[in-house]
Design a protein around this motif. Structure first.
Motif, PDB file in Angstrom:
ATOM      1  N   ARG A 114    -120.783 -21.831 -13.995  1.00 17.28           N
ATOM      2  CA  ARG A 114    -121.249 -23.216 -14.014  1.00 17.28           C
ATOM      3  C   ARG A 114    -121.639 -23.731 -12.636  1.00 17.28           C
ATOM      4  N   LYS A 115    -120.936 -23.346 -11.583  1.00 16.39           N
ATOM      5  CA  LYS A 115    -121.238 -23.818 -10.223  1.00 16.39           C
ATOM      6  C   LYS A 115    -122.010 -22.792  -9.410  1.00 16.39           C
ATOM      7  N   LEU A 116    -122.552 -21.815 -10.082  1.00 12.14           N
ATOM      8  CA  LEU A 116    -123.242 -20.729  -9.401  1.00 12.14           C
ATOM      9  C   LEU A 116    -124.642 -21.153  -8.971  1.00 12.14           C
ATOM     10  N   GLU A 154    -127.415 -26.094  -9.743  1.00  8.47           N
ATOM     11  CA  GLU A 154    -128.339 -27.153  -9.367  1.00  8.47           C
ATOM     12  C   GLU A 154    -128.391 -28.290 -10.390  1.00  8.47           C
ATOM     13  N   LEU A 155    -127.695 -28.140 -11.515  1.00  6.00           N
ATOM     14  CA  LEU A 155    -127.798 -29.122 -12.598  1.00  6.00           C
ATOM     15  C   LEU A 155    -126.442 -29.709 -12.935  1.00  6.00           C
ATOM     16  N   ARG A 206    -127.350 -23.494  -1.573  1.00  4.05           N
ATOM     17  CA  ARG A 206    -128.713 -23.988  -1.711  1.00  4.05           C
ATOM     18  C   ARG A 206    -129.598 -23.439  -0.600  1.00  4.05           C
ATOM     19  N   LYS A 207    -130.836 -23.151  -0.955  1.00  6.02           N
ATOM     20  CA  LYS A 207    -131.756 -22.538  -0.006  1.00  6.02           C
ATOM     21  C   LYS A 207    -132.041 -23.473   1.170  1.00  6.02           C
ATOM     22  N   GLY A 253    -134.098 -26.478 -12.302  1.00  4.39           N
ATOM     23  CA  GLY A 253    -133.186 -25.331 -12.202  1.00  4.39           C
ATOM     24  C   GLY A 253    -133.702 -24.064 -12.847  1.00  4.39           C
ATOM     25  N   ILE A 254    -134.906 -24.119 -13.404  1.00  3.30           N
ATOM     26  CA  ILE A 254    -135.446 -22.952 -14.097  1.00  3.30           C
ATOM     27  C   ILE A 254    -136.357 -22.162 -13.157  1.00  3.30           C
ATOM     28  N   THR A 255    -136.145 -20.856 -13.101  1.00  2.00           N
ATOM     29  CA  THR A 255    -136.991 -19.958 -12.306  1.00  2.00           C
ATOM     30  C   THR A 255    -137.435 -18.798 -13.196  1.00  2.00           C
TER      31      THR A 255
END
Length: 614
Positions: A117-119, A84-85, A221-222, A146-148
C-alpha cells in the motif's frame, strides 16, 4: 557546605564528559572513516530505485531456419504506484481502470496487498495490453493518477498445432516458482517457461533484464534533478531445434484427430525430427481475454491435452516387445532359431488358457516366422520354458526400458520393467508363470513410453548403441546469428549385444513388412521399411492400443535412416491406424511429399474424402 566539597563531584562529572566525548568521537571516526564506504553504499541504496527494462525473449526456429516458430509481439503492461495515491483516489482509479482493461475490480484490487500500500514502486496490474488501450490511458492521464506502463512483449507461436508439446508456452511466475528461483534474477513480474522447450531452456531464452536507475527522496518519490542511468537489457539466445516442421506437419496429419503419438528420429544422432501428441492446444489463446476459460477447459478435458504422450504416457508395448524377445533368444542361444514350436491357437498353464491372436493357430514356426506372424504361442513358450523372467527383464533394460531416455524436455517418465522382487514388494505377491507368459508378449505389468520404443528400434539400426534423443540443435547469438553452441550426439547406452545378433533382428523385422503382419498395409514404394506391429489389450472387446515401430531405408547406413514410431490409443475407433499412419509418413518423408500428395501416391485418396466429410 564549602567549595572543597564540590571538587570530587566536579572531577567525576568532568571525567564522565571526557569519556563520553571519547566514545562519541570514536563512534564518529568509525562511521566516517572506518566504515565510510559501507554507509555510503547504504545511503545510495536507500536513495536509488531500479526500474526493470524487460529483455526480449529468444526466438525459436526449426532445423530449416527459414521462418521462426516462436517470435515476440509488441505488447504492454499497465502498472500502479500505490504509494502515490490516498485510499479514495486508489479506489476510484481502479474502478475506472477495470472498465478500460476489461478486468474485474476485485482482480485488480488483489494485485495490491496491504504490504504494497505504501510502496513507491510499480506494481503490475495487467500484461498483454494493446497499444490502443495504452494510448487511451495516456490521453486521459489526469483520470488515472499513479498509473504507468512499460513495454512487455508476448510470445506468438507462428505454427500452432502438435508442435506445441515441443515448444511449450510461457506464463507469469507463480509464488511457488518465485520462491525457488528468486536468487536467479527472477522477479514477481517475470514471465517463465511452463512446459516444453520454453521451460527446459528458459535460462537461455529469457535473457537478462536491463534497468533504469533513478534517485528518489525519503518517501521513494522521483527527484527530477537526481541521477539517472540506463543499463540496456540483454536479449535471450536464439534456439534452433532438430525438429523439421514439414515432417512434423506430415506426422501430425498422418495421425489425425486420434489420441496417440508419433516419434520420428535420426538414430545415428538422436535428433528428433517430429514429436506429435494428440490432442494438443493453442498457446496463443493464453495471451487473450479468453485465457482463463480456455485454460480451465483444457485442464478439465478428460483427454488431457496438456500431456505430451510421447514422453509422459506409458503403455504395454504389446507385440513390439517380441523384438526384444527375439534378440534375447538369438544372443543367449537358449532355444535354436531354426527349431520349431507348434501353435495350436493357445497354451494351457494350470487352470488358465492363454490364447494366440490367431484362433486356429499358426502351426509349426521357427523364430523368424514367429516374429513375422507375431505368434503369441511361440513367444509364450519361449519366455516361459527357455528364457525366463530374469533374462527377459535383463534384455528389456539393455534396450533402455525402465530408464529415462534423458530427452531434453521436462516431465519424462521412465515406464516399468517388472521383476519378481518388484511384484513382491509392490503387491506382496509371488511371481507366477502367468506373469512371465504375459510379459513375453509385451503385456502384463510391462510399460514403456513411445520415445523409449523409438530408441529400441534405433539400437537395432545402430548395431548396439543408442544416442540420447534431443530437440535442441544449436544456440545462436541473437544479434550476430553466430553459433554459440552446437549440440553433438551423446551416447546414452551401449548394451552388450552382438552386432551379428542385431543384424539378424533387422533382417527379421524386414520380414514382418515383406511377409508378415505389416505386409498388407506398408505399401510405400518410396523406401524399404523394417518394423514390427503391436496390438495391446486394454480390457475392451473391440478396441486395442495400436503400435508400429519401424525404420527405413532398410539396410542403409544408420546416418541415412530414420526411425518412425506410431502409437494410437484404444480410446479411438479401431482402425489399425498406427501402421497406416507410418506408411503415410514413410511415403511423404522419402518421396518429399505432403500428406495429401502421399495418400495420392499410395492410392488412399479415400482418406481425403473422409477428412472433407468430417
Amino acid at each position: 557546605m564549602n567549595s572543597q566539597s564540590y571538587k570530587p563531584r566536579i572531577i567525576v562529572l568532568l571525567f564522565i564528559v571526557i569519556v563520553l566525548m571519547i566514545l562519541y568521537t570514536s563512534y564518529l571516526f568509525n562511521l566516517q572513516v572506518l566504515n565510510m564506504l559501507k554507509y555510503q553504499n547504504r545511503a545510495r541504496d536507500v536513495s536509488m530505485r531500479l526500474i526493470p527494462i524487460p529483455a526480449q525473449r529468444g526466438e525459436i526456429y526449426d532445423r530449416n531456419m527459414d521462418i521462426p516458430l516462436v517470435i515476440n509481439v509488441d505488447s504492454f503492461a499497465v502498472n500502479i504506484i500505490p504509494g502515490e495515491l490516498d485510499n479514495n483516489t486508489l479506489e476510484s482509479t481502479l474502478d475506472k481502470l477495470s472498465d478500460v482493461l476489461r478486468v474485474e475490480y476485485g482482480e485488480l484490487r488483489k494485485r495490491i496487498p496491504s504490504s504494497y500500500r505504501k510502496l513507491y514502486q510499480p506494481v503490475e496490474l495487467k500484461s498483454n495490453v494493446d497499444l490502443r488501450t495504452i494510448t487511451y490511458i495516456a490521453e486521459h492521464k489526469n483520470e488515472f493518477p499513479g498509473i504507468t506502463w512499460n513495454s512487455k512483449p508476448i510470445r506468438n507461436y507462428t505454427c500452432p498445432g502438435s508442435i506445441t508439446h515441443v515448444l511449450g508456452y510461457v506464463g507469469n511466475i507463480t509464488v511457488e516458482e518465485y520462491q525457488v528461483l528468486y536468487n536467479k534474477g527472477y522477479t514477481m513480474n517475470s514471465q517463465i517457461g511452463k512446459s516444453g522447450v520454453e521451460k527446459e531452456y528458459d535460462s537461455l531464452l529469457r535473457g537478462k533484464d536491463g534497468k533504469i536507475i533513478r534517485t528518489v527522496d525519503v518517501k521513494g518519490r522521483k527527484i527530477e534533478s537526481g541521477k539517472m542511468d540506463d543499463i540496456p537489457p540483454t536479449n535471450g539466445k536464439t534456439l534452433v531445434l532438430t525438429i523439421d516442421r514439414h515432417v512434423q506437419k506430415l506426422a501430425e496429419e498422418a495421425l489425425g484427430e486420434r489420441m496417440g503419438s508419433v516419434v520420428v528420429l535420426k538414430p545415428a544422432t538422436g535428433e528428433i525430427l517430429a514429436l506429435v501428441s494428440y490432442p494438443w492446444f493453442d498457446p496463443n489463446v493464453f495471451y487473450t481475454e479468453e485465457a482463463k476459460d480456455y485454460y480451465r477447459k483444457l485442464a478439465l478435458d478428460p483427454r488431457h491435452p496438456f500431456l505430451n504422450r510421447t514422453i509422459q504416457s506409458a503403455y504395454a508395448p504389446a507385440s513390439t516387445f517380441k523384438i526384444i524377445m527375439t534378440t534375447a533368444d538369438i544372443e543367449e542361444k537358449d532355444f535354436p532359431v531354426d527349431k520349431t514350436i507348434t501353435c495350436n491357437g493357445y497354451i494351457r498353464l494350470g487352470d488358465r488358457i492363454f490364447k494366440c491372436h490367431k484362433k486356429e493357430g499358426h502351426g509349426s514356426l521357427i523364430l523368424h516366422e514367429a516374429l513375422e506372424q507375431s505368434c503369441d504361442v511361440y513367444f509364450y513358450t519361449l519366455g516361459l520354458e527357455y528364457l525366463g523372467i530374469d533374462t527377459i527383464s535383463d534384455y528389456a533394460r539393455r534396450f533402455g526400458y525402465g530408464n529415462y531416455t534423458e530427452i531434453d524436455l521436462p516431465g519424462e517418465i521412465r515406464g516399468l520393467v517388472p521383476t519378481p522382487s518388484w511384484k513382491e514388494e509392490v503387491y506382496n505377491s509371488k511371481w507366477v508363470g502367468g506373469d512371465t507368459v504375459n510379459t513375453s508378449i509385451g503385456q502384463g505389468y510391462l510399460n514403456v513410453t513411445p520415445i523409449q520404443m523409438a530408441d529400441m528400434v534405433a539400437l537395432t539400426v545402430n548395431k548396439g548403441v543408442v544416442y540420447k534423443p534431443h530437440v535442441l540443435k544449436a544456440v545462436l547469438d541473437p544479434v550476430t546469428g553466430k553459433i554459440i553452441q552446437e549440440i553433438k550426439p551423446e551416447v546414452l547406452i551401449t548394451p552388450s549385444i552382438s552386432r551379428k545378433t542385431l543384424d539378424t533382428v533387422q533382417e527379421y523385422m524386414r520380414g514382418v513388412v515383406t511377409d508378415g503382419t505389416a505386409k498388407v498395409v506398408i505399401t510405400t514404394k518410396a523406401v524399404e521399411v523394417a518394423g514390427k506391429t503391436g496390438t495391446g489389450e486394454v480390457g475392451l472387446e473391440d478396441r486395442w492400443n495400436a503400435w508400429f515401430a519401424a525404420n527405413g531405408p532398410y539396410g542403409a547406413p544408420p546416418e541415412d535412416q530414420v526411425v518412425v514410431l506410431t502409437m494410437v490409443e484404444a480410446t479411438n475407433k479401431w482402425e489399425w491406424w498406427a501402421v497406416r499412419a507410418a506408411n503415410i509418413i514413410f511415403q511423404g518423408l522419402f518421396a518429399g511429399e505432403t500428406y495429401d500428395e502421399a495418400i495420392d501416391s499410395l492410392h488412399w485418396g479415400w482418406l481425403r474424402n473422409k477428412r472433407e466429410v468430417q
